[in-house]
Design a protein around this motif. Structure first.
Motif, short mmCIF file in Angstrom:
data_model
loop_
_atom_site.label_atom_id
_atom_site.label_comp_id
_atom_site.label_asym_id
_atom_site.label_seq_id
_atom_site.Cartn_x
_atom_site.Cartn_y
_atom_site.Cartn_z
N ILE A 1 -8.78 -15.27 7.68
CA ILE A 1 -8.79 -13.80 7.55
C ILE A 1 -9.69 -13.19 8.62
O ILE A 1 -9.35 -12.17 9.24
CB ILE A 1 -9.24 -13.38 6.14
CG1 ILE A 1 -8.23 -13.85 5.10
CG2 ILE A 1 -9.41 -11.86 6.06
CD1 ILE A 1 -8.71 -13.69 3.67
N GLU A 2 -10.83 -13.82 8.86
CA GLU A 2 -11.71 -13.34 9.93
C GLU A 2 -11.00 -13.38 11.28
O GLU A 2 -11.14 -12.47 12.11
CB GLU A 2 -12.98 -14.19 9.97
CG GLU A 2 -13.89 -13.98 8.77
CD GLU A 2 -15.05 -14.97 8.73
OE1 GLU A 2 -15.04 -15.92 9.56
OE2 GLU A 2 -15.94 -14.81 7.89
N VAL B 1 -8.81 -6.71 4.94
CA VAL B 1 -9.60 -7.20 3.81
C VAL B 1 -9.19 -6.43 2.55
O VAL B 1 -9.17 -6.97 1.45
CB VAL B 1 -11.10 -7.08 4.08
CG1 VAL B 1 -11.91 -7.57 2.88
CG2 VAL B 1 -11.49 -7.91 5.31
N TYR B 2 -8.85 -5.15 2.71
CA TYR B 2 -8.36 -4.38 1.56
C TYR B 2 -7.06 -4.97 1.03
O TYR B 2 -6.86 -5.08 -0.19
CB TYR B 2 -8.15 -2.91 1.96
CG TYR B 2 -9.41 -2.10 2.04
CD1 TYR B 2 -9.86 -1.38 0.94
CD2 TYR B 2 -10.16 -2.06 3.20
CE1 TYR B 2 -11.03 -0.63 1.00
CE2 TYR B 2 -11.34 -1.32 3.28
CZ TYR B 2 -11.77 -0.61 2.18
OH TYR B 2 -12.93 0.13 2.25
N SER B 3 -6.17 -5.34 1.94
CA SER B 3 -4.92 -6.00 1.52
C SER B 3 -5.24 -7.30 0.80
O SER B 3 -4.60 -7.64 -0.20
CB SER B 3 -4.04 -6.28 2.73
OG SER B 3 -3.61 -5.09 3.34
N THR B 4 -6.23 -8.03 1.30
CA THR B 4 -6.64 -9.29 0.68
C THR B 4 -7.11 -9.05 -0.75
O THR B 4 -6.75 -9.81 -1.67
CB THR B 4 -7.76 -9.94 1.50
OG1 THR B 4 -7.28 -10.24 2.82
CG2 THR B 4 -8.26 -11.22 0.84
N VAL B 5 -7.90 -8.01 -0.96
CA VAL B 5 -8.40 -7.69 -2.30
C VAL B 5 -7.23 -7.44 -3.26
O VAL B 5 -7.20 -7.96 -4.39
CB VAL B 5 -9.32 -6.45 -2.25
CG1 VAL B 5 -9.61 -5.93 -3.66
CG2 VAL B 5 -10.62 -6.78 -1.53
N LEU B 6 -6.26 -6.65 -2.82
CA LEU B 6 -5.11 -6.34 -3.67
C LEU B 6 -4.34 -7.61 -4.02
O LEU B 6 -3.96 -7.83 -5.17
CB LEU B 6 -4.20 -5.33 -2.98
CG LEU B 6 -2.93 -4.90 -3.72
CD1 LEU B 6 -3.26 -4.34 -5.10
CD2 LEU B 6 -2.16 -3.89 -2.90
N MET B 7 -4.10 -8.46 -3.02
CA MET B 7 -3.37 -9.70 -3.27
C MET B 7 -4.14 -10.62 -4.22
O MET B 7 -3.56 -11.22 -5.12
CB MET B 7 -3.12 -10.42 -1.94
CG MET B 7 -2.07 -9.78 -1.06
SD MET B 7 -1.83 -10.74 0.45
CE MET B 7 -2.42 -9.60 1.68
N VAL C 1 -12.76 -21.41 1.82
CA VAL C 1 -13.51 -21.26 3.07
C VAL C 1 -12.58 -21.20 4.26
O VAL C 1 -12.74 -20.37 5.16
CB VAL C 1 -14.52 -22.43 3.22
CG1 VAL C 1 -15.13 -22.42 4.62
CG2 VAL C 1 -15.63 -22.31 2.18
N PHE C 2 -11.56 -22.06 4.27
CA PHE C 2 -10.62 -22.06 5.38
C PHE C 2 -9.80 -20.77 5.41
O PHE C 2 -9.59 -20.16 6.47
CB PHE C 2 -9.69 -23.28 5.31
CG PHE C 2 -8.76 -23.39 6.49
CD1 PHE C 2 -9.27 -23.51 7.77
CD2 PHE C 2 -7.38 -23.37 6.32
CE1 PHE C 2 -8.42 -23.63 8.87
CE2 PHE C 2 -6.54 -23.46 7.41
CZ PHE C 2 -7.05 -23.60 8.69
N GLU D 1 -9.88 -10.26 13.96
CA GLU D 1 -10.18 -10.30 15.39
C GLU D 1 -8.92 -10.48 16.25
O GLU D 1 -9.00 -10.70 17.46
CB GLU D 1 -11.17 -11.45 15.66
CG GLU D 1 -12.51 -11.24 14.97
CD GLU D 1 -13.38 -12.49 14.96
OE1 GLU D 1 -12.97 -13.50 15.59
OE2 GLU D 1 -14.46 -12.46 14.34
N ASN D 2 -7.75 -10.39 15.58
CA ASN D 2 -6.45 -10.49 16.28
C ASN D 2 -6.29 -11.78 17.07
O ASN D 2 -5.78 -11.79 18.19
CB ASN D 2 -6.24 -9.28 17.21
CG ASN D 2 -6.11 -7.98 16.46
OD1 ASN D 2 -5.36 -7.90 15.48
ND2 ASN D 2 -6.86 -6.97 16.88
#
Length: 380
Positions: A306-307, A69-75, A300-301, A311-312
């Motif tokens: 990401i979720e 999620v941190y990577s997501t924030v940066l992107m 949303v998708f 959860e791999n």
């Protein structure tokens, strides 16, 4: 619209820091980087100092062991700002992952701390001039010679290639005739004899991001540079990481679409035509409503994907669908946004014009959208 639930307070605090970094360290220089076709090397050092590189890498190797999620924030923040120059996601979320997930202890100790600090820039070399998305047809070859490999071939469209210090190279190491079983991933240091870089490629968009061709002319590396320690695992390793790589494109795409909508809203509210704001006309309102709706659906998708990553269990076809849908969505939103800008939408001083030329690549890299459709079709 549906609120996003991915982000905890610590993620939002990180977002504020990232936003300051982009505002102060990136955007004031972006136009100059577009002219020189790559970011300044010092940007990588600064990002490393602030802990913005290799976020998910364990602390013992220089990262902070954060979730994606941190990577997501940066992107997202890069995409909101239109900061297409820094190739942080390739470096941190692709190259570092290959080394962290498949590398030996020595390979991790040698490279991950340097990548986390910004001392070393990473690239991954897959595409070749004659193969495109067909990774099983690569011709770059690594032949054994004593305790070494000798590598010959070339790679093209390599993000971070011009500034790269370490490159994960996809090369043939077998002769079975079955492409998936003959490829391996090999680390190649940029200072090796016979390894060279062309000047950055002349692209129509994303001009600040360094993208170049790499050449391997009898490049000798030790066999200990093989990722995974066993030859013929390259295609399997690529497939394990490609779902996340494609989701990265989806994250960037839906964020860029949101930025394009915001820029269009601002313009159409301020711009007057026949005495009224452009946004007050029914056609404009309906177009804006359609854009908003599609972005929210796409978000949303992507958030659900990401979720699944956390959860791999992200399915390859879901990642392909996310990349396909959002990269197409981005192009639609940018095109509609440019139209609502009228003639000014064609002027590069407006963010929508830059978004128009930058967004098109999303339907090509990471595997073309035609390949995404094929992958999805195989799961039916």
């Amino acid at each position: 619209m549906i609120p996003r639930t991915l982000f905890k307070p610590e993620h939002e605090e990180f977002r504020r820091m990232v936003k300051r970094f982009i505002e102060q360290e990136v955007m004031p220089h972006h136009e100059r980087w577009e002219s020189q076709q790559h970011v300044d090397r010092e940007l990588w050092n600064r990002a490393g100092e602030l802990g913005l590189l290799c976020l998910t890498i364990p602390e013992e190797y220089g990262g902070i062991g954060a979730d994606r999620v941190y990577s997501t924030v940066l992107m997202e923040e890069q995409s909101y700002a239109g900061a297409t120059g820094p190739g942080f996601s390739v470096h941190s979320d692709i190259v570092a992952n290959y080394i962290c997930n498949f590398g030996t202890g020595a390979q991790k100790r040698d490279w991950l701390p340097k990548m986390a600090s910004g001392e070393a820039v990473g690239a991954v070399a897959m595409s070749e001039p004659g193969t495109g998305s067909d990774l099983q047809s690569i011709t770059t070859r690594a032949e054994k010679d004593g305790d070494d490999y000798i590598i010959n071939g070339s790679k093209i469209f390599i993000t971070n290639g011009y500034l790269a210090d370490i490159v994960v190279v996809v090369a043939k190491t077998g002769d079975s005739g079955e492409g998936a079983k003959d490829s391996s991933l090999i680390l190649v240091e940029a200072n090796r004899d016979g390894f060279s870089k062309a000047n950055p490629l002349q692209k129509i968009g994303m001009k600040a991001q360094d993208t170049c061709e790499l050449y391997f002319d009898n490049v000798r590396v030790p066999q200990s540079n093989l990722l995974g320690e066993v030859e013929g695992q390259g295609f399997i390793q690529l497939m394990r990481e490609l779902s996340w790589e494609r989701l990265i494109i989806a994250i960037l795409s839906v964020s860029a679409a949101r930025a394009a909508l915001e820029n269009t809203l601002e313009y159409t509210r301020d711009r007057k035509v026949f005495g009224q704001a452009v946004s007050s006309y029914q056609n404009s309102r309906f177009k804006l409503a359609e854009m908003k709706t599609e972005i929210e659906i796409g978000q949303v998708f992507v958030d659900r994907c990401i979720e699944e990553v956390l959860e791999n269990r992200l399915a390859p076809e879901a990642a392909a669908a996310a990349k396909l849908w959002t990269s197409e969505l981005l192009c639609r939103v940018v095109d509609e946004g440019l139209q609502l800008h009228g003639g000014y939408g064609y002027m590069l001083e407006y963010p929508i014009a830059k978004a128009y030329i930058d967004s098109r690549a999303g339907r090509i890299y990471g595997g073309t959208n035609e390949i995404m459709k094929e992958l999805i079709a195989r799961s039916l």
